[in-house]
Structure formats: structure tokens, C-alpha cells
Motif scaffolding. Structure first.
Motif, PDB file in Angstrom:
ATOM      1  N   PHE A 153       1.899  -7.952  -2.277  1.00 26.50           N
ATOM      2  CA  PHE A 153       2.985  -7.769  -3.109  1.00 26.50           C
ATOM      3  C   PHE A 153       4.286  -7.823  -2.490  1.00 26.50           C
ATOM      4  N   THR A 154       4.531  -7.706  -1.084  1.00 25.33           N
ATOM      5  CA  THR A 154       5.416  -8.246  -0.957  1.00 25.33           C
ATOM      6  C   THR A 154       5.900  -9.586  -0.355  1.00 25.33           C
ATOM      7  N   HIS A 155       5.405 -10.279  -1.271  1.00 20.21           N
ATOM      8  CA  HIS A 155       4.766 -11.720  -1.253  1.00 20.21           C
ATOM      9  C   HIS A 155       5.564 -12.236  -2.767  1.00 20.21           C
ATOM     10  N   ALA A 156       5.563 -11.578  -3.032  1.00 19.29           N
ATOM     11  CA  ALA A 156       6.022 -11.265  -4.462  1.00 19.29           C
ATOM     12  C   ALA A 156       7.675 -11.433  -4.816  1.00 19.29           C
ATOM     13  N   GLU A 157       7.774 -11.016  -6.232  1.00 19.44           N
ATOM     14  CA  GLU A 157       9.731 -11.017  -6.231  1.00 19.44           C
ATOM     15  C   GLU A 157       9.818  -9.292  -6.563  1.00 19.44           C
ATOM     16  N   ILE A 158       9.791  -8.108  -5.403  1.00 17.93           N
ATOM     17  CA  ILE A 158       9.498  -7.227  -6.095  1.00 17.93           C
ATOM     18  C   ILE A 158      10.625  -6.490  -5.877  1.00 17.93           C
ATOM     19  N   ASP A 159      12.428  -6.246  -6.590  1.00 22.29           N
ATOM     20  CA  ASP A 159      13.099  -5.969  -5.791  1.00 22.29           C
ATOM     21  C   ASP A 159      12.498  -4.428  -5.650  1.00 22.29           C
ATOM     22  N   ASN A 160      12.302  -3.048  -6.049  1.00 22.67           N
ATOM     23  CA  ASN A 160      12.249  -2.396  -5.456  1.00 22.67           C
ATOM     24  C   ASN A 160      11.166  -1.830  -6.613  1.00 22.67           C
ATOM     25  N   ILE A 161       9.971  -1.235  -5.486  1.00 21.08           N
ATOM     26  CA  ILE A 161       8.718  -0.724  -5.633  1.00 21.08           C
ATOM     27  C   ILE A 161       9.555   0.807  -6.349  1.00 21.08           C
ATOM     28  N   GLN A 162      10.256   2.037  -6.339  1.00 22.00           N
ATOM     29  CA  GLN A 162      10.533   2.706  -7.715  1.00 22.00           C
ATOM     30  C   GLN A 162      10.778   1.812  -8.853  1.00 22.00           C
ATOM     31  N   GLN A 163      10.507   1.018  -9.764  1.00 20.73           N
ATOM     32  CA  GLN A 163      10.869   0.260 -10.557  1.00 20.73           C
ATOM     33  C   GLN A 163       9.518   0.762 -11.572  1.00 20.73           C
ATOM     34  N   PHE A 164       8.167   0.508 -10.744  1.00 21.75           N
ATOM     35  CA  PHE A 164       7.231   1.139 -11.016  1.00 21.75           C
ATOM     36  C   PHE A 164       6.123   2.380 -10.745  1.00 21.75           C
ATOM     37  N   MET A 165       6.940   3.216 -11.076  1.00 23.41           N
ATOM     38  CA  MET A 165       7.394   4.573 -10.630  1.00 23.41           C
ATOM     39  C   MET A 165       7.849   5.386 -12.304  1.00 23.41           C
ATOM     40  N   ASN A 166       7.139   6.721 -12.260  1.00 26.51           N
ATOM     41  CA  ASN A 166       7.745   7.494 -13.477  1.00 26.51           C
ATOM     42  C   ASN A 166       6.503   8.384 -13.726  1.00 26.51           C
ATOM     43  N   ASP A 167       7.061   8.944 -14.807  1.00 27.66           N
ATOM     44  CA  ASP A 167       5.875  10.863 -14.274  1.00 27.66           C
ATOM     45  C   ASP A 167       4.694  10.651 -14.321  1.00 27.66           C
ATOM     46  N   SER A 202       5.420 -17.939   2.957  1.00 30.84           N
ATOM     47  CA  SER A 202       4.001 -16.402   3.849  1.00 30.84           C
ATOM     48  C   SER A 202       5.695 -15.091   3.993  1.00 30.84           C
ATOM     49  N   THR A 203       6.550 -15.057   3.887  1.00 30.09           N
ATOM     50  CA  THR A 203       7.699 -14.154   3.794  1.00 30.09           C
ATOM     51  C   THR A 203       7.141 -12.942   3.635  1.00 30.09           C
ATOM     52  N   ILE A 204       7.443 -11.897   4.186  1.00 31.11           N
ATOM     53  CA  ILE A 204       7.379 -10.728   3.528  1.00 31.11           C
ATOM     54  C   ILE A 204       8.521  -9.502   3.325  1.00 31.11           C
ATOM     55  N   ASP A 205       9.186 -10.838   1.904  1.00 31.24           N
ATOM     56  CA  ASP A 205      10.662  -9.782   2.053  1.00 31.24           C
ATOM     57  C   ASP A 205      10.048  -9.163   0.839  1.00 31.24           C
ATOM     58  N   MET A 206       9.820  -9.672  -0.015  1.00 32.31           N
ATOM     59  CA  MET A 206       9.630  -9.231  -1.602  1.00 32.31           C
ATOM     60  C   MET A 206      10.544  -9.631  -2.078  1.00 32.31           C
ATOM     61  N   LYS A 207      10.570 -10.402  -1.785  1.00 32.15           N
ATOM     62  CA  LYS A 207      11.151 -11.758  -2.910  1.00 32.15           C
ATOM     63  C   LYS A 207      10.097 -13.113  -3.087  1.00 32.15           C
ATOM     64  N   SER A 208      10.191 -13.603  -4.154  1.00 35.25           N
ATOM     65  CA  SER A 208       9.438 -14.668  -4.267  1.00 35.25           C
ATOM     66  C   SER A 208      10.392 -15.907  -4.200  1.00 35.25           C
ATOM     67  N   ASN A 209      10.264 -16.846  -2.777  1.00 36.37           N
ATOM     68  CA  ASN A 209      10.649 -18.197  -2.098  1.00 36.37           C
ATOM     69  C   ASN A 209       8.728 -18.836  -1.256  1.00 36.37           C
ATOM     70  N   PRO A 210       8.655 -18.987  -2.399  1.00 36.33           N
ATOM     71  CA  PRO A 210       6.713 -20.008  -1.447  1.00 36.33           C
ATOM     72  C   PRO A 210       7.757 -21.470  -1.426  1.00 36.33           C
ATOM     73  N   GLY A 253      -1.676   2.721   0.170  1.00 36.17           N
ATOM     74  CA  GLY A 253      -1.929   3.661  -1.133  1.00 36.17           C
ATOM     75  C   GLY A 253      -1.368   2.721  -2.431  1.00 36.17           C
ATOM     76  N   THR A 254      -0.412   1.910  -2.179  1.00 32.96           N
ATOM     77  CA  THR A 254      -0.716   0.622  -3.120  1.00 32.96           C
ATOM     78  C   THR A 254      -1.539  -0.291  -2.911  1.00 32.96           C
ATOM     79  N   ILE A 255      -1.615  -0.646  -1.639  1.00 29.84           N
ATOM     80  CA  ILE A 255      -2.650  -2.038  -1.448  1.00 29.84           C
ATOM     81  C   ILE A 255      -4.134  -1.602  -1.918  1.00 29.84           C
ATOM     82  N   LEU A 256      -4.013  -0.433  -2.082  1.00 28.17           N
ATOM     83  CA  LEU A 256      -5.150  -0.281  -1.961  1.00 28.17           C
ATOM     84  C   LEU A 256      -6.199   0.268  -3.131  1.00 28.17           C
ATOM     85  N   GLN A 257      -5.535   1.493  -3.789  1.00 34.37           N
ATOM     86  CA  GLN A 257      -5.497   1.992  -5.025  1.00 34.37           C
ATOM     87  C   GLN A 257      -6.551   0.590  -6.295  1.00 34.37           C
ATOM     88  N   ARG A 258      -6.304  -0.055  -5.939  1.00 34.57           N
ATOM     89  CA  ARG A 258      -7.595  -1.055  -6.846  1.00 34.57           C
ATOM     90  C   ARG A 258      -7.944  -2.245  -6.059  1.00 34.57           C
TER      91      ARG A 258
END
Length: 638
Positions: free
Chosen positions: A217-231, A270-278, A340-345
Motif C-alpha cells: 500500500f505504501t506504493h499506492a495513493e493512500i493519503d491517510n490510512i485513517q480513511q479506511f478505518m471506522n467503528d 519504487s517510492t514508499i511515499d504513499m503517493k502514486s508516481n510510477p 497488521g495492515t500488511i499481513l491481515q490478508r
């Protein structure tokens, strides 16, 4: 008769590994990897023996390893070539057991079937039949559909180029070596071109079809991991006893898949900045092209930083878990949430983290870790300044195999890459036109940056001056808070490390502080891009730092939407013309801008606006001469 039936081995090779592993020697790990004999390679090597001492090469002055010297001889160069083709540093665990590369619609059986179908003829694009119907990133992929992987299979080979197969833990696993990206099969002879970019390798598609793409996920466009969290998100108890949440695994998986499906063929992030810039995969013609990496961040240590650059692929890009100790600084999340994020699937139960079992992710991974004592699952060692990031270890860790010396394989492949020369271009050489093109090159001022024997001034230029994609230039920004002094183990240090290994200080005093700021986007710097060598430029289209300048065999085929995205190769001549002709470039940029996918992954084709066209006073004949010169600017002889 043997030649006629040789292809049968391709169909049988993986099955043989499985049978042998299951029935007789399951405690061993039989493997198969293709390394072409020299007669099946289109390559030029120029070997020189001597000693590399922190990037200074001396052919006749011996220097000791305890001072940092690396002896370059045929033994090291042969090891470098073997490493290039064979060495995975154990990344088949991450790629197969954690990402699930072969657990989705792409299977080992169907990959083997595709290779068998070649009947030994080889291919530049292995087309694999999907084993099941899946919905990935909002798209339906149907069972039986054949996908373009861009995987190269040389004539007579029984496995993909740069993809070693291993039978371990009761299953077939696939790893990645340098050759998967930095070697290619010549479409005419089906021989291997060492160092040439695999320009149609469909990494984004293959990663998206894996069952746990979210591990990347760090190589994709993930502005904030919190957006994928809820109750309803999974709750974990971290090792400090604090309750935390993991992102929703399915939502994160879908978001990552959607981005990976947008990567153009031959591109990789190849960057791990959570921005999509291949950007396009680089070639491996490295001699004189220092500092290395897109930003020049690999500048210190052996071979002028090439060893640092070689380390990056296996220390970071093929094992996201290796960055866990720096997850707070780099990604704003605890080590437990990151792991946990990396391994849960993860498809394999050994590595699949289940929050319901009330165990912290760090404790769970500690029990599953195949390489205890070092971060991640790949074979690594901790540098002296671990976990800090340094000029000598930008990934915080160094890949090194047990039984070898620290950095030995990285040093070896670096030394060997520096012997490589590009194959001859497919366009005929005209010495008179080359000379005329050289004069245009000088007259237009190109020589101010692309200077010297390797056509680079070995400098980093600010992103503001180049005018290209800005996020990639500042992708190292967050490392500033964990930056340390450049220390490294002596190159004769064995692996595993002894109790008191010899530690050396890597010389960095001679580096320009402003260049370091640009390379790493430190302080008030917005980052920069390194001036690349133009040696072998014919083989690396499309061009520019975002890989956005592509033109096909016709000047009407402008931009990636009309070339690469359609499975067409970017034409080197026409693409170079678009680099220097503002009207043609405008067409390229317009074509790219009309693609929502390219916009999402920040590929524009803008920047480097140094024109050599009619509006700058140059004729069409002078343009042609210049491009002819660039295409035939081979490595100068000593």
C-alpha cells in the motif's frame, strides 16, 4: 528429436519440482532459474580488474577490505552476473506467501502452461490464462481470459527471465531477481539483452491480481490510512497494550488495486511515499551514471553509490515489512498497525494476522519471521546505525545472504553492471551525421548538463528548474527526522554478523551539502532529479523523469494512450524528437492529459523544456542529426 521435444521440459519443470519436493526431499528446497549461457546473450562486457575504494577505482593499486576496498576480479564479476539472474534474497516469501502473487487468477500451473505453449520458441510477452473470474479494482477479469504480462521468456528457457521458482513449504513459490526488470528478450533472435529495460513488464496488473496487493500500500495513493478505518474496522492490542484499529482490509485492497491497474506497462513505483508516481523502469548501463536513483540519493559508499542503489530493490521494494521499524516516521502509524495492515490478508496462514486472536501484530510476526533478528522476511543485516536511514543505507537495512560477506552480492552486481555496454541500436550508424549531431548538441547547450564521456555532469537539478512531476522529487522528505551518520560494516564481514564486527565510516565530507538537500528534499528543498547519462538512451524509451514522453512509429501516435497503454512500443527516434520539439511535445502532453488513469498516477510528459526546434533556430535536418548522435552515442573507450 531431442530439440523437437525439448519444450516438454517447460511443462514438466514445475511439476517435477513439486513431486520431488513432496515425495522425497521435502526438507530441501529444489528450485529452477534460467541463466543464459553467453552464446545466447546479446551483450557487451568490458571487464576491468582492480579495487574500488569508496567509489574511486584503481586497476593496479591494491587496497585492504578493512579500509573499505572491494576487490574487483572475475570471481566478483561472475558472482555479480549470477546475482543478477538468480538471487532473490528470499523475496519469494513476500511475493508469494504475503502478497499472494500466485494465489489469485495467476497461478503457477497456468504460468507453466503458458511457457509450455511456447514450445521453446520464447516470447517478449508471456500471455497467461486466468484460472478464475475475479473482480479487481472495479473491473471484471474472466476465467480463461489471457492477460499480457510483459514477462520475457528466452528461447529454450523453462522459466520466465528473472523469476526463480522454488518448491518450499509444500507449494511453488516465485521470486524476482534483477533480470526480470533490467534484461529483455530481443524479439528477433529471442536472445537476452542484458541491461536493457523490460519496457512492457506489466507489474501493476500482476500486483493488482495478487490477493493481498494491500501489502504494497505504501506504493499506492493512500493519503491517510485513517480513511479506511471506522467503528467496524479490526481492533488490535499493540505490544504497549494500547488498543488500535487496522484499516478495513477489503476497502484498502480495492483502493490499492485501482491504482496498480493504472500503472502503464514497463512502469514501477519504487517510492514508499504513499503517493502514486510510477516511472519507467531504468536500464542497467550504470558506469559513469552516478549518483544513482532518480534523485541521486544513492551517492555514497562502494561504486559511487551503485551498491546502495542495488540494495534498494531487495531491501525495500520486494519486502515492505523491512520498513516496519521506521513506520512511525515514514507513514505516521505504529509498527503494530503497519505490520497488521500488511499481513491481515496474507494468503498463507503462517503469515496471516488475525486480530481476533488478541495477539499483537509484532508478536505474531516474530513467531512467523523466517529471518529472525532482522526486519522483514528477506535476507538482510542491520547496518551499524540501524534503524536510522543514512547515505550508505537509505533503506535502513542491507540485503546479504548467510554464508556471504556483508553487501557482497550488492557489490558484485554493481561491479558487473558497470561492465555492461548497450547493444547496437537497430538504426544504421552514419558517422558523418553523428558528427553533425554532436555539433548541434554542443550548439544547443545540451552539453551544459549532459557533459563529459558519459553525457552527464553527475549533478542533481532542482525540480523547479526541470519542471517535471514534483511529488517523486520530494518522496524522501520524511526521512529527514531519522537520518543518521553513514557507517557500514567492513566488506570482509561475514553474514551472520559476528559479535563485534568492524565498523567503517563512509567518506561523505566531499559531497556538496546542497546536492544532498536536493537528493533528499531536506530542509526547504523541494527535491530534484539527477541528470541521467545518455549512453544507451535508444533502449530506454519512453523518456523524461515521469516516463511520459512517448511517440509511436508514426508521429500521430502521441503520448502513452496511443502507444504504451495500447501495448505498442515507444519509438526511440520519434520519442526523442518529442523531447526537443515543443509542438510535438504539446501533442504528447495533451494526449496524456486526456487519460484519467495517467492523471491519477501523475504521468504527464511535462518538463525539461529545452527546445531544439524551428522556433529556437534549428532546422529539421539538425534535429535529425542530433537524435542520430544520441542514438549512437555509445560508451567511449578508455
Amino acid at each position: 528429436m531431442m530439440k523437437k521435444h525439448k519444450w516438454l521440459a517447460a511443462f514438466a519443470i514445475i511439476a517435477i519440482l513439486a513431486v520431488i519436493g513432496y515425495i522425497t526431499v521435502r526438507h530441501l528446497e529444489p528450485e529452477y532459474v534460467y541463466m543464459p549461457p553467453k552464446e545466447k546473450v546479446i551483450s557487451k562486457e568490458k571487464r576491468v580488474h582492480g579495487y574500488d575504494l569508496w567509489g574511486a577505482f584503481t586497476p593496479d593499486k591494491p587496497a585492504p577490505a578493512e579500509e573499505g576496498a572491494v576487490k574487483v576480479d572475475d570471481r566478483l564479476l561472475d558472482l555479480g552476473r549470477e546475482t543478477f539472474y538468480k538471487e532473490t534474497f528470499g523475496n519469494e516469501v513476500f511475493l508469494t506467501d504475503i502478497i499472494g502473487l500466485l494465489d489469485g487468477p495467476i497461478t503457477a500451473a497456468n504460468m507453466t502452461k503458458a511457457i509450455a505453449g511456447l514450445k521453446g520458441k520464447g516470447t517478449t510477452n508471456l500471455r497467461i490464462e486466468l484460472a478464475e473470474t475475479v473482480k479487481v479494482g472495479g473491473k471484471i477479469f474472466k476465467k480463461g481470459e489471457k492477460i499480457d504480462t510483459g514477462i520475457d521468456v528466452p528461447k529454450g528457457a523453462y522459466a520466465p527471465l528473472g523469476m526463480p521458482f522454488k518448491y518450499a513449504d509444500g507449494k511453488i513459490k516465485a521470486g524476482i531477481s534483477c533480470a526480470a526488470c533490467h534484461a529483455a528478450v530481443d524479439p528477433k533472435t529471442m536472445k537476452v539483452m542484458e541491461g536493457v529495460t523490460n519496457s512492457d513488464l506489466n507489474t501493476g496488473l500482476m500486483l493488482a491480481l495478487a490477493t493481498n496487493s494491500a501489502a504494497y500500500f505504501t506504493h499506492a495513493e493512500i493519503d491517510n490510512i485513517q480513511q479506511f478505518m471506522n467503528d467496524k474496522s479490526p481492533v488490535i492490542t499493540a505490544r504497549n497494550g494500547k488498543k488500535e484499529r487496522l484499516p478495513d482490509p477489503d476497502r484498502l485492497e480495492d483502493a490499492v488495486d485501482r491504482i496498480f491497474l493504472k500503472w502503464p506497462r514497463g512502469f514501477f513505483d519504487s517510492t514508499i511515499d504513499m503517493k502514486s508516481n510510477p516511472t519507467q523502469i531504468p536500464d542497467a548501463y550504470t558506469l559513469g551514471d552516478h549518483p544513482y536513483s532518480w534523485s541521486g540519493s544513492a551517492m555514497a559508499g562502494p561504486f559511487k553509490g551503485l551498491t546502495v542503489f542495488s540494495n534498494n530493490v531487495h531491501a525495500q521494494n520486494s519486502d515492505s515489512l523491512s520498513q516496519a521499524p521506521a513506520s512511525r516516521a515514514l507513514f505516521g502509524m505504529s509498527e503494530d498497525v503497519y505490520i497488521g495492515t500488511i499481513l491481515q490478508r496474507a494468503p498463507v496462514s503462517t503469515y496471516r494476522y488475525q486480530p481476533k486472536k488478541k495477539e499483537s501484530p509484532t508478536a505474531f510476526f516474530k513467531k512467523a519471521d523466517p529471518t529472525p533478528g532482522v526486519p522483514g522476511v528477506n535476507q538482510m543485516v542491520k547496518p551499524p546505525n540501524y534503524p536510522n536511514i543514512t547515505l550508505a543505507a537509505p533503506d535502513g537495512v542491507l540485503v546479504s545472504s548467510p554464508g556471504r560477506k556483508v553487501n557482497e552480492e550488492n557489490n558484485a552486481v554493481s561491479a558487473w553492471q558497470n561492465t555492461l555496454r548497450p547493444p547496437d541500436p537497430r538504426q544504421k550508424n552514419d558517422s558523418q551525421t553523428v558528427r553533425r549531431g554532436r555539433r548541434v548538441f554542443e550548439q544547443a547547450g545540451c552539453i551544459s548538463c549532459h557533459a563529459g564521456r558519459y553525457l552527464t555532469n553527475n549533478k542533481v537539478i532542482s525540480v523547479e528548474k526541470i519542471g517535471t512531476e514534483p511529488t517523486r522529487a520530494r518522496s524522501f522528505k520524511k526521512t529527514e527526522n531519522i537520518f543518521g551518520k553513514s557507517l557500514i560494516h567492513s566488506p570482509d564481514t561475514p553474514v551472520p554478523l559476528p559479535r563485534k564486527p568492524k565498523i567503517l565510516k563512509v567518506p561523505t565530507a566531499g559531497f556538496d551539502p546542497e546536492q544532498i538537500k536536493l537528493s533528499w528534499a531536506q530542509g526547504d528543498s523541494k527535491g530534484g532529479y539527477k541528470v541521467p547519462s545518455l549512453i544507451g538512451v535508444y533502449w530506454r524509451a519512453p523518456y523524461l523523469h515521469d516516463g511520459g514522453v512517448a511517440v509511436g512509429s508514426s508521429l500521430k501516435e502521441t503520448g502513452l494512450p496511443k502507444t504504451v497503454i495500447k501495448g505498442k512500443q515507444a519509438d526511440p527516434y520519434n520519442s526523442l524528437l518529442a523531447m526537443i520539439d515543443r509542438d510535438l511535445r504539446q501533442q504528447v502532453v495533451k494526449s496524456n492529459s486526456e487519460s484519467p488513469d495517467l492523471k491519477a498516477v501523475r504521468v504527464t510528459g511535462k518538463g525539461h523544456e529545452f527546445w531544439i526546434d524551428a522556433k529556437s533556430g534549428f532546422s529539421e535536418q539538425e534535429q535529425k542529426a542530433l537524435i542520430h548522435y544520441l542514438i549512437h552515442a555509445d560508451m567511449p573507450k578508455k
